[in-house]
Design a protein around this motif. Structure first.
Motif, mmCIF file in Angstrom:
data_model
loop_
_atom_site.group_PDB
_atom_site.id
_atom_site.type_symbol
_atom_site.label_atom_id
_atom_site.label_comp_id
_atom_site.label_asym_id
_atom_site.label_seq_id
_atom_site.Cartn_x
_atom_site.Cartn_y
_atom_site.Cartn_z
ATOM 1 N N THR A 35 38.913 25.615 73.254
ATOM 2 C CA THR A 35 37.577 25.909 74.142
ATOM 3 C C THR A 35 38.387 25.824 75.743
ATOM 4 O O THR A 35 37.714 26.460 76.444
ATOM 5 C CB THR A 35 36.426 25.044 73.897
ATOM 6 N N ILE A 36 38.503 24.755 76.080
ATOM 7 C CA ILE A 36 39.075 24.545 77.338
ATOM 8 C C ILE A 36 40.004 25.670 77.823
ATOM 9 O O ILE A 36 40.123 26.325 78.694
ATOM 10 C CB ILE A 36 39.628 23.044 77.669
ATOM 11 N N ALA A 37 41.324 25.848 76.998
ATOM 12 C CA ALA A 37 42.248 26.763 77.207
ATOM 13 C C ALA A 37 41.823 28.142 77.242
ATOM 14 O O ALA A 37 42.597 28.888 77.885
ATOM 15 C CB ALA A 37 43.147 26.718 75.849
ATOM 16 N N ASP A 38 40.658 28.392 76.527
ATOM 17 C CA ASP A 38 40.136 29.884 76.631
ATOM 18 C C ASP A 38 39.412 30.088 77.843
ATOM 19 O O ASP A 38 38.615 31.181 78.110
ATOM 20 C CB ASP A 38 39.170 30.057 75.438
ATOM 21 N N GLY A 39 39.081 29.196 78.792
ATOM 22 C CA GLY A 39 38.650 29.281 79.983
ATOM 23 C C GLY A 39 37.086 29.046 79.883
ATOM 24 O O GLY A 39 36.339 29.394 80.857
ATOM 25 N N GLY A 94 28.690 15.898 74.648
ATOM 26 C CA GLY A 94 27.634 16.567 73.595
ATOM 27 C C GLY A 94 28.546 17.734 72.980
ATOM 28 O O GLY A 94 28.151 17.936 71.768
ATOM 29 N N TYR A 95 29.299 18.475 73.712
ATOM 30 C CA TYR A 95 30.132 19.549 72.736
ATOM 31 C C TYR A 95 30.922 18.784 71.635
ATOM 32 O O TYR A 95 31.049 19.320 70.678
ATOM 33 C CB TYR A 95 30.952 20.288 73.653
ATOM 34 N N ILE A 96 31.537 17.720 72.098
ATOM 35 C CA ILE A 96 32.521 17.043 71.090
ATOM 36 C C ILE A 96 31.580 16.425 69.975
ATOM 37 O O ILE A 96 31.983 16.453 68.825
ATOM 38 C CB ILE A 96 33.114 15.921 71.916
ATOM 39 N N ILE A 97 30.402 15.752 70.155
ATOM 40 C CA ILE A 97 29.931 15.208 69.309
ATOM 41 C C ILE A 97 29.161 16.299 68.124
ATOM 42 O O ILE A 97 28.990 16.350 67.037
ATOM 43 C CB ILE A 97 28.661 14.316 69.685
ATOM 44 N N ARG A 98 28.838 17.298 68.820
ATOM 45 C CA ARG A 98 28.174 18.618 68.029
ATOM 46 C C ARG A 98 29.267 19.202 67.294
ATOM 47 O O ARG A 98 28.813 19.579 66.113
ATOM 48 C CB ARG A 98 27.564 19.710 69.086
ATOM 49 N N THR A 99 30.479 19.406 67.737
ATOM 50 C CA THR A 99 31.429 19.774 67.158
ATOM 51 C C THR A 99 31.836 18.928 65.924
ATOM 52 O O THR A 99 32.045 19.440 64.650
ATOM 53 C CB THR A 99 32.672 20.157 67.884
#
Length: 201
Positions: A72-76, A84-89
Motif C-alpha cells: 500500500t505504501i509502495a503504491d503511493g 488503524g489500517y494495520i489492525i483492520r487489515t
C-alpha cells in the motif's frame, strides 16, 4: 532520515519518507518500514493470537498484514491512520480465514495467547495462569464481545479506535467492552478471579 528521535516521528511521516525513499533508495525505505513493523508487530500478533488461538496461523496473518502495508505504501497511497489500517487489515484476514476454514477446536486444544509486556503489563507466573483461564473464557464469548475486549485490553486501543475498526460509535464500543467484562465475570466467578483487577478498571 531526519535527526528527530525515531520514537517521536509519527507513523504518517515515516510513510511519506518511505514513499520518497522508494524512488531512489530501497535500503532506506526498508529501514523505515522496519520502524513501522517494530512499532506495531506485537499489537497485531496479540490480536491475531487471541482471535485465532493458533500460533502458526497467526505468524502467517501477521506476515501478510505487513506485506499488504508495504504494498500500500509502495503504491503511493495516503495513510492517515497507520495503526488503524494495520489492525483492520489483520482483522479482515482473520475473519476471512475463519469464514473459509470454519475450524473449531475443543477447549483442551486451545492455544492461549498471553500478553507479554503489553496489554496487561508484566505478568508473573500466577497472573499468567489466571490469564490462561481468561483466554479460555474469552473463547466462549460471542464474537462481537470477544473482539471488543481483545482490542481494548490486548491491543490497548481507545474506544474511539475500536469504534473506527468495528464500524460503530464510541459509546457502543464502550458498551461492548463492558458487556464482555460482565460476561467474563459470570464465567470466571467459579474461579474467584477478579476481572476488574486484571484489567485495571
Amino acid at each position: 532520515m531526519t535527526n528527530t528521535p525515531v520514537a517521536k516521528i509519527p507513523d504518517e511521516i515515516i510513510v511519506c519518507q518511505m514513499q520518497s525513499a522508494l524512488e531512489s533508495n530501497t535500503a532506506e525505505a526498508n529501514e523505515l518500514f522496519t520502524i513501522l513493523y517494530r512499532r506495531h508487530e506485537q499489537r497485531v500478533r496479540l490480536y491475531c493470537l487471541r482471535m485465532l488461538s493458533d500460533g502458526d496461523v497467526t505468524r502467517d496473518i501477521v506476515q501478510e498484514t505487513f506485506v499488504r502495508l508495504y504494498n500500500t505504501i509502495a503504491d503511493g497511497k495516503s495513510l492517515q491512520n497507520v495503526s488503524g489500517y494495520i489492525i483492520r487489515t489483520a482483522r479482515n484476514l482473520c475473519f476471512n480465514l475463519k469464514r473459509d476454514t470454519k475450524h473449531t477446536v475443543c477447549v483442551d486444544e486451545i492455544e492461549i495467547a498471553l500478553p507479554v509486556q503489553n496489554g496487561f503489563g508484566h505478568c508473573n507466573h500466577e497472573q499468567k495462569e489466571l490469564l490462561e483461564v481468561i483466554g479460555i473464557a474469552l473463547d466462549c464469548l460471542e464474537e462481537e464481545y470477544k473482539e471488543a475486549f481483545v482490542l481494548r485490553y490486548y491491543s490497548e486501543m481507545s474506544y474511539e479506535e475500536i469504534a473506527e475498526i468495528l464500524g460503530i460509535n464510541a459509546n457502543n464500543a464502550a458498551s461492548r467492552v463492558f458487556r464482555a467484562k460482565q460476561k467474563l465475570k459470570d464465567l470466571l466467578s467459579r474461579y474467584r478471579i477478579d476481572i476488574e483487577r486484571m484489567t485495571g478498571t
